[in-house]
Write an enzyme that holds these catalytic residues in place. Structure first.
Site, PDB file in Angstrom:
ATOM      1  N   LYS A  11      63.272  51.698 -14.195  1.00  0.00           N
ATOM      2  CA  LYS A  11      61.956  51.107 -13.925  1.00  0.00           C
ATOM      3  C   LYS A  11      61.640  49.959 -14.900  1.00  0.00           C
ATOM      4  O   LYS A  11      62.308  49.799 -15.932  1.00  0.00           O
ATOM      5  CB  LYS A  11      60.894  52.207 -14.007  1.00  0.00           C
ATOM      6  CG  LYS A  11      61.052  53.289 -12.924  1.00  0.00           C
ATOM      7  CD  LYS A  11      59.917  54.306 -12.988  1.00  0.00           C
ATOM      8  CE  LYS A  11      60.032  55.357 -11.903  1.00  0.00           C
ATOM      9  NZ  LYS A  11      58.883  56.314 -11.904  1.00  0.00           N
ATOM     10  N   TYR A  51      57.201  54.086  -1.991  1.00  0.00           N
ATOM     11  CA  TYR A  51      56.412  55.192  -2.545  1.00  0.00           C
ATOM     12  C   TYR A  51      55.356  55.703  -1.566  1.00  0.00           C
ATOM     13  O   TYR A  51      54.384  56.338  -1.983  1.00  0.00           O
ATOM     14  CB  TYR A  51      55.746  54.752  -3.855  1.00  0.00           C
ATOM     15  CG  TYR A  51      56.642  54.913  -5.076  1.00  0.00           C
ATOM     16  CD1 TYR A  51      57.176  56.148  -5.424  1.00  0.00           C
ATOM     17  CD2 TYR A  51      56.926  53.829  -5.898  1.00  0.00           C
ATOM     18  CE1 TYR A  51      57.978  56.300  -6.552  1.00  0.00           C
ATOM     19  CE2 TYR A  51      57.732  53.973  -7.030  1.00  0.00           C
ATOM     20  CZ  TYR A  51      58.250  55.220  -7.348  1.00  0.00           C
ATOM     21  OH  TYR A  51      59.044  55.374  -8.461  1.00  0.00           O
ATOM     22  N   ASN A 114      57.701  55.850 -16.799  1.00  0.00           N
ATOM     23  CA  ASN A 114      58.615  56.908 -17.241  1.00  0.00           C
ATOM     24  C   ASN A 114      60.094  56.562 -17.019  1.00  0.00           C
ATOM     25  O   ASN A 114      60.938  57.440 -16.854  1.00  0.00           O
ATOM     26  CB  ASN A 114      58.226  58.247 -16.605  1.00  0.00           C
ATOM     27  CG  ASN A 114      58.251  58.197 -15.090  1.00  0.00           C
ATOM     28  OD1 ASN A 114      58.626  57.188 -14.498  1.00  0.00           O
ATOM     29  ND2 ASN A 114      57.860  59.304 -14.465  1.00  0.00           N
ATOM     30  N   HIS A 117      63.568  56.561 -11.853  1.00  0.00           N
ATOM     31  CA  HIS A 117      63.307  57.292 -10.606  1.00  0.00           C
ATOM     32  C   HIS A 117      64.590  57.979 -10.198  1.00  0.00           C
ATOM     33  O   HIS A 117      65.679  57.442 -10.398  1.00  0.00           O
ATOM     34  CB  HIS A 117      62.900  56.319  -9.481  1.00  0.00           C
ATOM     35  CG  HIS A 117      62.957  56.962  -8.115  1.00  0.00           C
ATOM     36  ND1 HIS A 117      61.910  57.686  -7.606  1.00  0.00           N
ATOM     37  CD2 HIS A 117      63.962  57.039  -7.193  1.00  0.00           C
ATOM     38  CE1 HIS A 117      62.265  58.175  -6.407  1.00  0.00           C
ATOM     39  NE2 HIS A 117      63.498  57.789  -6.145  1.00  0.00           N
ATOM     40  N   GLU A 128      66.511  56.974   0.819  1.00  0.00           N
ATOM     41  CA  GLU A 128      66.236  56.005  -0.250  1.00  0.00           C
ATOM     42  C   GLU A 128      67.417  55.066  -0.480  1.00  0.00           C
ATOM     43  O   GLU A 128      67.225  53.873  -0.747  1.00  0.00           O
ATOM     44  CB  GLU A 128      65.878  56.746  -1.536  1.00  0.00           C
ATOM     45  CG  GLU A 128      64.523  57.464  -1.441  1.00  0.00           C
ATOM     46  CD  GLU A 128      64.156  58.223  -2.703  1.00  0.00           C
ATOM     47  OE1 GLU A 128      63.081  58.840  -2.713  1.00  0.00           O
ATOM     48  OE2 GLU A 128      64.928  58.207  -3.696  1.00  0.00           O
TER      49      GLU A 128
HETATM   50  P1  ADP Z   1      59.134  61.983 -10.090  1.00  0.00           P
HETATM   51  O1  ADP Z   1      59.394  60.509 -10.385  1.00  0.00           O
HETATM   52  O2  ADP Z   1      59.425  62.835 -11.308  1.00  0.00           O
HETATM   53  O3  ADP Z   1      59.829  62.466  -8.835  1.00  0.00           O
HETATM   54  P2  ADP Z   1      56.669  61.962  -8.552  1.00  0.00           P
HETATM   55  O4  ADP Z   1      57.526  61.775  -7.342  1.00  0.00           O
HETATM   56  O5  ADP Z   1      55.686  63.090  -8.532  1.00  0.00           O
HETATM   57  O6  ADP Z   1      57.559  62.126  -9.878  1.00  0.00           O
HETATM   58  O7  ADP Z   1      55.839  60.628  -8.845  1.00  0.00           O
HETATM   59  C1  ADP Z   1      56.414  59.352  -8.624  1.00  0.00           C
HETATM   60  C2  ADP Z   1      56.078  58.470  -9.791  1.00  0.00           C
HETATM   61  O8  ADP Z   1      54.647  58.262  -9.822  1.00  0.00           O
HETATM   62  C3  ADP Z   1      56.374  59.060 -11.186  1.00  0.00           C
HETATM   63  O9  ADP Z   1      57.720  58.916 -11.580  1.00  0.00           O
HETATM   64  C4  ADP Z   1      55.435  58.255 -12.058  1.00  0.00           C
HETATM   65  O10 ADP Z   1      55.938  56.935 -12.307  1.00  0.00           O
HETATM   66  C5  ADP Z   1      54.194  58.156 -11.175  1.00  0.00           C
HETATM   67  N1  ADP Z   1      53.267  59.277 -11.422  1.00  0.00           N
HETATM   68  C6  ADP Z   1      53.404  60.578 -11.056  1.00  0.00           C
HETATM   69  N2  ADP Z   1      52.357  61.316 -11.442  1.00  0.00           N
HETATM   70  C7  ADP Z   1      51.501  60.466 -12.062  1.00  0.00           C
HETATM   71  C8  ADP Z   1      50.219  60.597 -12.681  1.00  0.00           C
HETATM   72  N3  ADP Z   1      49.602  61.783 -12.738  1.00  0.00           N
HETATM   73  N4  ADP Z   1      49.645  59.493 -13.218  1.00  0.00           N
HETATM   74  C9  ADP Z   1      50.259  58.280 -13.167  1.00  0.00           C
HETATM   75  N5  ADP Z   1      51.461  58.082 -12.574  1.00  0.00           N
HETATM   76  C10 ADP Z   1      52.093  59.147 -12.045  1.00  0.00           C
HETATM   77 MG    MG Z   2      59.529  61.849  -6.867  1.00  0.00          MG
END
Ligand code: ADP
Ligand code: MG
Length: 140
Positions: A11, A51, A114, A117, A128
């Site tokens: 990212k 997304y 974070n 992905h 994807e």
């Molecule tokens: P993951 O990437 O671990 O699969 P999710 O699919 O739940 O997590 O969420 C997609 C992305 O959205 C996350 O990687 C993060 O960048 C963002 N995200 C998820 N939850 C939050 C939150 N509570 N606040 C802000 N951004 C979030």
């Molecule tokens: Mg996810």
């Protein structure tokens, strides 16, 4: 266990801090092979579509803004149990909850920024991967 493929994205927070090599070293050390890779700057439309499962979540607009704030590296990882292995290497979504030694524990800035992905199931991995790569671009 089967040989699988999964979609990985490095990212903008991580490309910005020049961490693509450090992150990919962890995938390769764990036995995952990068069989497709490109550095792109996603359009807003492209990020929103990618997304869209999160479109109803309160963080959706911020997430899209973040994903188009800089370049990303999209890549296909291949290996035994690649979907689950990648998720294990990534660590929990929130870096504060991510196990030590995971990519997010080591590198993520926040629950949003974070660093990586990873597809969450083989079914979503196929969708994807097809969203970013044509078959001829994946070279195992
Ligand atoms: P993951 O990437 O671990 O699969 P999710 O699919 O739940 O997590 O969420 C997609 C992305 O959205 C996350 O990687 C993060 O960048 C963002 N995200 C998820 N939850 C939050 C939150 N509570 N606040 C802000 N951004 C979030
Ligand atoms: Mg996810």
């Amino acid at each position: 266990m089967a040989v699988e493929r999964t979609l990985s994205i490095i990212k903008p927070d991580a490309t910005n801090r020049n961490l693509t090599g450090a992150i990919n070293a962890k995938f390769e050390a764990a036995g995952l092979r990068i069989v497709a890779q490109k550095r792109i700057w996603m359009s807003r439309a492209h990020a929103k579509e990618f997304y869209k499962v999160h479109a109803h979540r309160p963080f959706f607009n911020d997430l899209v803004d973040f994903m188009v704030s800089g370049p990303v590296v999209v890549q296909v990882l291949e290996g035994e149990n690649a979907v689950a292995k990648n998720r294990e290497l990534m660590g929990a979504t929130d870096p504060k909850k991510a196990a030590s030694g995971t990519i997010r524990a080591m590198f993520a800035e926040s629950i949003e920024a974070n660093s990586v992905h990873g597809s969450d199931s083989p079914e979503n991995a196929a969708i994807e991967i097809a969203y970013f790569f044509a078959g001829y671009e994946i070279v195992g």
